[in-house]
Every structure is written in structure tokens, then in C-alpha cells.
Enzyme design. Structure first.
Site, PDB file in Angstrom:
ATOM      1  N   TYR A 262       0.898  -1.171   0.000  1.00 53.07           N
ATOM      2  CA  TYR A 262       0.000   0.000   0.000  1.00 53.07           C
ATOM      3  C   TYR A 262       0.924   1.205   0.000  1.00 53.07           C
ATOM      4  CZ  TYR A 262      -4.372   2.210   1.868  1.00 53.07           C
ATOM      5  OH  TYR A 262      -5.534   2.921   2.072  1.00 53.07           O
TER       6      TYR A 262
ATOM      7  N   HIS B   1      -2.217   7.639  -2.611  1.00 52.63           N
ATOM      8  CA  HIS B   1      -3.393   6.762  -2.658  1.00 52.63           C
ATOM      9  C   HIS B   1      -3.956   6.547  -1.258  1.00 52.63           C
ATOM     10  CE1 HIS B   1      -6.007   3.404  -3.745  1.00 52.63           C
ATOM     11  NE2 HIS B   1      -5.385   2.643  -2.882  1.00 52.63           N
TER      12      HIS B   1
ATOM     13  N   GLU C  25      -6.906  -1.057 -10.127  1.00 55.09           N
ATOM     14  CA  GLU C  25      -5.850  -0.427  -9.345  1.00 55.09           C
ATOM     15  C   GLU C  25      -4.563  -0.517 -10.151  1.00 55.09           C
ATOM     16  OE1 GLU C  25      -5.780  -1.989  -5.278  1.00 55.09           O
ATOM     17  OE2 GLU C  25      -7.197  -0.406  -4.725  1.00 55.09           O
TER      18      GLU C  25
ATOM     19  N   GLU D 238      -0.939  -0.709 -10.466  1.00 59.00           N
ATOM     20  CA  GLU D 238       0.157  -1.111  -9.582  1.00 59.00           C
ATOM     21  C   GLU D 238       1.342  -1.621 -10.393  1.00 59.00           C
ATOM     22  OE1 GLU D 238      -0.764  -3.641  -6.335  1.00 59.00           O
ATOM     23  OE2 GLU D 238      -2.760  -2.799  -5.986  1.00 59.00           O
TER      24      GLU D 238
END
Lengths: 442, 442
Positions: free
Chosen positions: A140, A145, A210, A212
Site C-alpha cells: 500500500y 493513494h 488499481e 500497480e
């Protein structure tokens, strides 16, 4: 840790013409690995290396016995249907193979004609997962974010007290990871509107992507033997793009107190091409923290990490709706971001993950978490771009989106540019939302 | 779903005498599977079945070609170093093999003399994990545990609103699971005392066990194809004991907002013996909810589950400190509990897990979460038994415990008893805490 060497020389050109074209993702300075076969082949997956618009078939190359020593051993491992064995061999083997491939693909290479017989046009191949992914962990690591999402839940206190100290992460689901091109049914699950008395089972109405990066673990560590910061980068085989699809409504109802579960486990999609950490050497940057933020605890700190632990990888996320596809419109860019904004480096994620003794295995996938940048338009998810599903995103063709609709295709891309270096790219990761399956009796 | 058949006949006796003794975990009505080898063998792991104090070597048995048809196919799969192939074959294959093994091990079996050559004394074997565990999920299915732990954090509001609706679970770490006998170093990690200004890296001082059952997935499902309640039990190969070690201080600091991570991933230990769901048929019970609690949503409900979805498995957790071992004292029982108290049945966990389309794979492990019973003394963790580490637990030899100390060995056992049925057991799962490893430079 990986330094610049002859494989990064910007003056290198390949005898594969397409590799020398401006803007190509796969010049000779890149040489990423994938697992592929020709579209019409069955049960024939093997390792390949991207060069221009071609895949160098490593199983075919291996039959020519072109290399000796460690490079030959690494080539044999890389020709398998999974790259786990190559990943387990460590940086000296990866580096030997990269150098041998670089020399073989250079203009003027001695056996270029024989090697050319090992090329397969990318347009004619399909890909599989590059390795058996034993465990998948999702971090994370974007503070932007975390702050944006935190604001939606806790306007006065968006960032939790542990954020600047702990590389927050959680265990993800490995079985539902697939390679670019994954099309999956809209997940159903328990949802509960704030004003509803009871939850109900329904298809997710807040389906999101998302943006990533994925980090593929190399050698790994024994259970009980933590990886220090000085060892961490040697544990990283390479990076890929990762779309960690998320059902926000399922997540909101299920995630307390043990974290996301079914909101994430229905699908995750990675790009086929794994760009090695060595290929990324020219795009390293200093890792810094905003003024006033705490320094990482000593076990997460090193001089090398401070000097060049961050990676400058430009990311973009695009959407092609079913309507756009019908109209012949290309995917529309929704946002750009950059992995250099990450609050934690790949080395810190690896070190933190193993500090309790947890064993990382070759082929394990570490997601970085959604890589949103500091600006609102650099958000890596619709949740952020639409302010929690409240501000519709207007698309160029007149459509609007709060969350993903059936038939939507999300395309993510990544590339690196730096002065004095040749641009390299990650290719793309693409995935499509299919309608929810009908349940028995419906 | 599994019904009673001739393999459950309580009058059956085995020609292996030790299997007929009162209180034996492994009578002929049990026939659990493990992967084992003789202690002095290397690279020779193969499947085995427990009978009395012996292991029936399935690789040796297989060489006798004693069975035909589906039982023969299943035996071949069960003789491998991992049971995933057997698990993938489904209930008719498992059942055919069980019946064939039951007939082969019965008093009066024709080829008993030949089969006896395939026995290895349990005292002479070591075990490995029974299968490759691709993914590990941990549920939170004891409402008594969830309430007790919730009370420590939120005295006025111990149980979160989703608890009675959602089988809460999270993805766990597969790589650090090992078989009974696991000894692991006390994990280190970030901890932060409530009054400390900053966190620091330290060995956990609140190390705990968790008394759980493990559910081993059989055939599994395709990605995108949920498993309904009527299909769910056919997906379960069997159950084992699981100690899901937990570092409570690491967990407290890291777990918001994405759940437990390093607090759990340093070690998890399962028993070697997998008791099949078929063997557990005589110990099924009605699945009921306390008066006033909501009924499960329709997708988590079935008549069969209500009638006999619960399993009456008595559990106990024992501790042997280094001091007790030195004094020659046996492990002391800390608590007893029973899996029938679970708020969710195994079928409900399987169905919920896949409702979003998530694919379960042969050999996946589902932990049930800590199985605490309704009474305080039935707590499945030290966290509960010591009221959050505040009330020392006094041991019979004069020692005290708040949490686990170096040298402590935790032993968990499970067994089933019911009127008209022969008692069967799970054996034990055992694990030992070693001192924290010294870090570089210490």
C-alpha cells in the site's frame, strides 16, 4: 545491487530492426522475460525475451547451445514453461544471461542468422503467467493513494498513525492471478447500503481497477532468515505491471477487522513481460521523504537505498469501453502516474516482508499497491478519480463512468525515460469486465 | 455430501491390533492420510494411511496392485509425495479408496500378510506437508473468539456489524506453513507501546498460539464459477489441526487498515494427518444459530447444512514449557473447545470463499480461525485466557504465562466421539518457540 554495464550502453543497436525504432518498448537495452507460445500451439509454453516486435524463443535458442557457463545454465532454466528456476538462480545468473543475450542480439553478432530463426512475431504469440506464483502480497506504498482513500472514510484523519513507519501490506490471493488479456465475470458478493437493514448478495456495482507495479521475487530466503536491506535488491528478479481489480462495495462491508478478502480475490492481472531490475538500472533515483516525515527505521534504511532506491517508471491507465471499441476508438487515457512517488522502495518492501522470518520464494509476487501520484489527476483508481463514486468521469465519446461497466477494458502501460538512456517499456496489461454470471435458479 | 456406509460400521476391527485399542486415534473407521517417510530416508516422501500405531505405506501397497478401478487410480495418486492429485480426484475416488483400504485392513482380509509388509511403525517415521498448499485462507468463524478479542479492543461494541452475516476471512501466507514439529524463531517486527513516541524493531513479546481446524480443499472450482452450498462438501477433502501462531504486538501496530500481515506469516503449523470428511460422517450435528440471530443469506443456507452441517470435534490445547520438559512433565492442558461451536460450517466457508468467482485449488488450506467455545476456559488463545495479557496463567509446576516464552512447546489435539460410533482422532500438531535470531551487528 545492479550497476550500469555494457548492456545499458545507449549506443547499442540490434540486428532486429524494430528494436531500434524510437519509442519501442523493447530495445536491446531492455530484454524482459515472458512465457509464451505461438497462438496455434498447445502445451508448448516456454520462456522468451522481447526484442522489438519479436519474441526470441529461448527454447529454440537453447537447442543451438549458443552460450557457455552460467549463461548457458540460465538459458536452460529460462527456456522452461515457468521461470521459477531462472528466478531462483540469483543475480549473477540473470546478469550472465542478459549479457549473453545482449551480445547475441547486437548488430554484428556472429550467429545472427541462426538466432533469427528463433524469432517469433509478437503478433503471433499468446502468453501465460511467467512463473508459478506461490504467494502474492499486496503493499500500500503510495502515500497519495492511502491519503486519498483515507479521506473518503476519515476526512479529518486520512492517514493512520502507522503509515509512515510500516510498509503496510496484506496477503493476497495467488490462484486468481492471470496474465494480460484476462476477462472475468463481474464478481458478486455481500453488499450493504448504509441505509439498508440487512446485506444482500448482488453483483458488485463499484468495480474498480488499481494501477500497480508487481515485483517478482528471485532467490528468496529460508524461513526464519530475514533479508537485510543490503541483500534485498539481489532478491528481486524484476518488475511487471499489475492491475489489482477491486470491488469497493464488497470491500466496504467485509473488510473489518481482517482486511480485504473477496473484494480482491476474483481477479488480478499482470503484464506478460518481466523487466529485470538490471534493465532498470539507468532509471534509479534518490529515495527521499518529504521534509518533516520520519526517517525509516534502521532496518529499512541503507545508503544505497537513499541514493538510488527509487525507480522512475512512468505509468498510465487507459479505458476502452464497449462503446468505444464499437466506434473503433482507442483506449482513452484516464491518468498518468509514476512509481518514483512510492513511499517505500522495492528493497524496503522485501526487507520488511521478511523481517519476521517469513520466507519469500522464487516467483512470489509483491504488488506495490495503487500508484497514485501527488496530483488528483494522477490517481490510480476510479475510486479516487470520481471522489468515491460521486463525480462522474466524462469520457471523450460522451460516456461517463463512476465505476467499471460490463464490457470495459482497462489497459495499463509503463515505461522509463532518462537523460542519456534508451527508453524501455513494460508493454501493457489488459483486462476486460464480463457481465456477472447468472446464479443457479435465476 | 457424505453418508454413513460400511466403512463406519462400529463393529469393524482391524488385523492391526493397535487399531482396536480403546482410545486409539486411528481405528479402522478413521483412515486419515499423510505424507511420510522413514526417519532415515531421504527424498522418499510418499502417502500413508494411519492404522493404530502404524502407517500403511501407500507406495509399497501400490506396488502390490491390490485394488482395481477407481480405487486403484486413487491409490496411485495417494502414493505420491504430495496428495494434491488425490485431492483433485473428487469424492467418488476418495470414497472408493477408503472402502478398499477398509476392506484390506479388516480382520479376515485375504491378503493381510502381504499388506502387513507395507506397515511402518509411526515411531519410526517423519512427516511432510500433505500437499502443496497453493493458497491459505484464514477464517474467523468462532463468534466466541471474535467477541472475546473484540472486547479487548472495543469493550462496548465487541462484535462488528458484519460478523453475523459474512464468514469473515483473510488471505494468509502459504510459504511459512509447515507440518507438526515445526520449531521457529520468535519473530521480530515493528512494535509500538501506546505511550511510545515511535515504533521500534524488537522480538515479539506477545507471542501466542491459535487453536484452529484446517480444511483441505479437494477438487476446487474454475475461476468465475462459484461453488453452491449443495456442491460445497464435495469440495472438501478433509480436515486437520492447525496452530496459527500470532504475534499480538506486531498485529496491533500493523493491522490497520489492511488486516494481519507479519503478525501471522512467520509460521503456521498443521497436523500431518488429514481426516477425510467421509470419516467424520458419524460426528455431524445440526447447525443452529442462537435465538434472535439472523439466518444465513440464502446462498449460505441449505437444508443439509442446517440438518448436519456442523462437526462435533473436541479440541484441546496443551503447553509444555522448557522447564516442564526438563522436569519430565507432560504438556499441561490449557483449554478444551469444540468445533461444533463454529458460527459458520466448512460448507459455508467454501461457498462464501468462491461466491465472487475466486477459484479454490486442490490442496488449498482454509483455516477456521481460533475455535474458542462459549466458556472463558474454552478459549483457543493465550490472548483470551490471560485477558489480553493481563491475568497470568498459573501452570501446575509453578510457572506463569502471559504469552509464550522461548522453549515453549504447544501441542494441540482433536478427536470425535458419538454414541454408536467408534472414537476417531486427529493425532496432534506440535510446535516449539525458539529464541529470536540475533540481527546482523548484534
Amino acid at each position: 545491487m545492479t550497476l550500469l554495464n555494457e548492456t545499458h550502453d545507449p549506443s547499442l543497436r540490434s540486428w532486429v530492426d524494430s528494436a531500434n525504432q524510437e519509442g519501442c518498448d523493447f530495445p536491446i537495452q531492455n530484454l524482459p522475460f515472458a512465457v509464451f507460445c505461438r497462438q496455434d500451439e498447445e502445451n508448448a509454453m516456454r520462456g522468451g525475451v522481447a526484442i522489438g516486435d519479436q519474441v526470441l524463443d529461448l527454447a529454440a535458442l537453447q537447442r543451438l547451445r549458443p552460450f557457455i557457463g552460467l549463461a548457458a545454465e540460465a538459458l536452460e532454466a529460462a527456456s522452461q514453461p515457468y521461470l521459477n528456476l531462472l528466478m531462483s538462480m540469483g543475480p549473477s545468473a540473470w546478469s550472465a544471461l542478459r549479457l549473453a543475450l545482449s551480445r547475441a542480439l547486437r548488430e554484428g553478432a556472429e550467429d545472427a542468422e541462426a538466432f533469427a530463426q528463433c524469432l517469433v512475431p509478437m503478433a503471433e504469440v499468446r502468453y501465460d503467467l511467467p512463473c508459478v506464483i506461490g504467494d502474492y502480497t499486496d503493499f500500500y506504498s503510495s502515500i497519495h493513494h492511502a491519503t486519498a482513500v483515507g479521506k473518503l472514510f476519515r476526512p479529518d484523519n486520512p492517514l493512520l498513525p502507522n503509515y509512515k513507519w510500516v510498509p503496510i501490506g496484506y496477503h493476497g490471493r495467488a490462484s486468481s492471478i492471470d496474465v494480460s488479456g484476462q476477462a472475468f465475470h463481474r464478481p458478486q458478493g455481500q453488499v450493504k447500503a448504509p441505509d439498508a437493514a440487512e446485506p444482500s448478495l448482488a453483483p458488485s456495482r463499484r468495480l474498480d481497477y488499481e494501477l500497480e507495479m508487481g515485483i517478482l521475487v528471485g532467490t528468496g530466503n529460508e524461513l526464519g532468515a530475514p533479508i537485510s536491506m543490503t541483500q534485498a535488491e539481489d532478491q528481486i528478479f524484476g518488475l511487471c505491471l499489475l492491475n489489482d481489480w477491486s470491488a469497493r462495495d464488497l470491500q466496504a462491508w467485509e473488510y473489518q477487522p481482517l482486511g480485504p478478502f473477496l473484494a480482491k480475490s476474483f481477479a488480478s492481472t499482470i503484464s506478460p513481460w518481466i523487466v529485470t531490475l538490471e534493465a532498470l538500472a539507468p532509471f534509479r533515483q534518490a529515495f527521499t521523504r518529504p521534509e518533516g516525515d520520519p526517517a525509516p527505521l534502521p532496518y529499512l534504511d541503507s545508503e544505497h537505498n537513499r541514493a538510488q532506491g527509487a525507480l522512475d517508471i512512468e505509468l498510465e491507465c487507459c479505458l476502452q469501453t464497449a462503446g468505444m471499441a464499437e466506434q473503433g476508438l482507442a483506449p482513452q487515457q484516464l491518468a498518468r502516474s509514476n512509481f518514483r512517488h512510492s513511499y517505500w522502495t522495492p528493497a524496503q518492501m522485501v526487507t520488511h516482508h521478511s523481517v519476521n522470518g517469513c520466507n519469500l520464494m522464487p516467483g512470489d509476487l509483491l504488488g506495490t499497491g495503487t500508484q497514485s501520484g501527488p496530483l488528483p489527476e494522477e490517481a490510480g483508481s476510479l475510486l479516487e478519480l470520481t471522489q468515491g463514486g460521486k463525480q462522474p468521469l466524462k469520457l471523450d465519446n460522451g460516456e461517463e463512468r463512476l465505476f467499471l461497466e460490463d464490457g470495459d477494458t482497462v489497459v495499463m502501460r509503463g515505461f522509463c525515460e532518462a537523460p542519456g538512456a534508451v527508453r524501455i517499456g513494460f508493454g501493457e496489461v489488459r483486462g476486460t469486465v464480463l457481465p456477472a454470471r447468472r446464479r443457479e435458479g435465476e
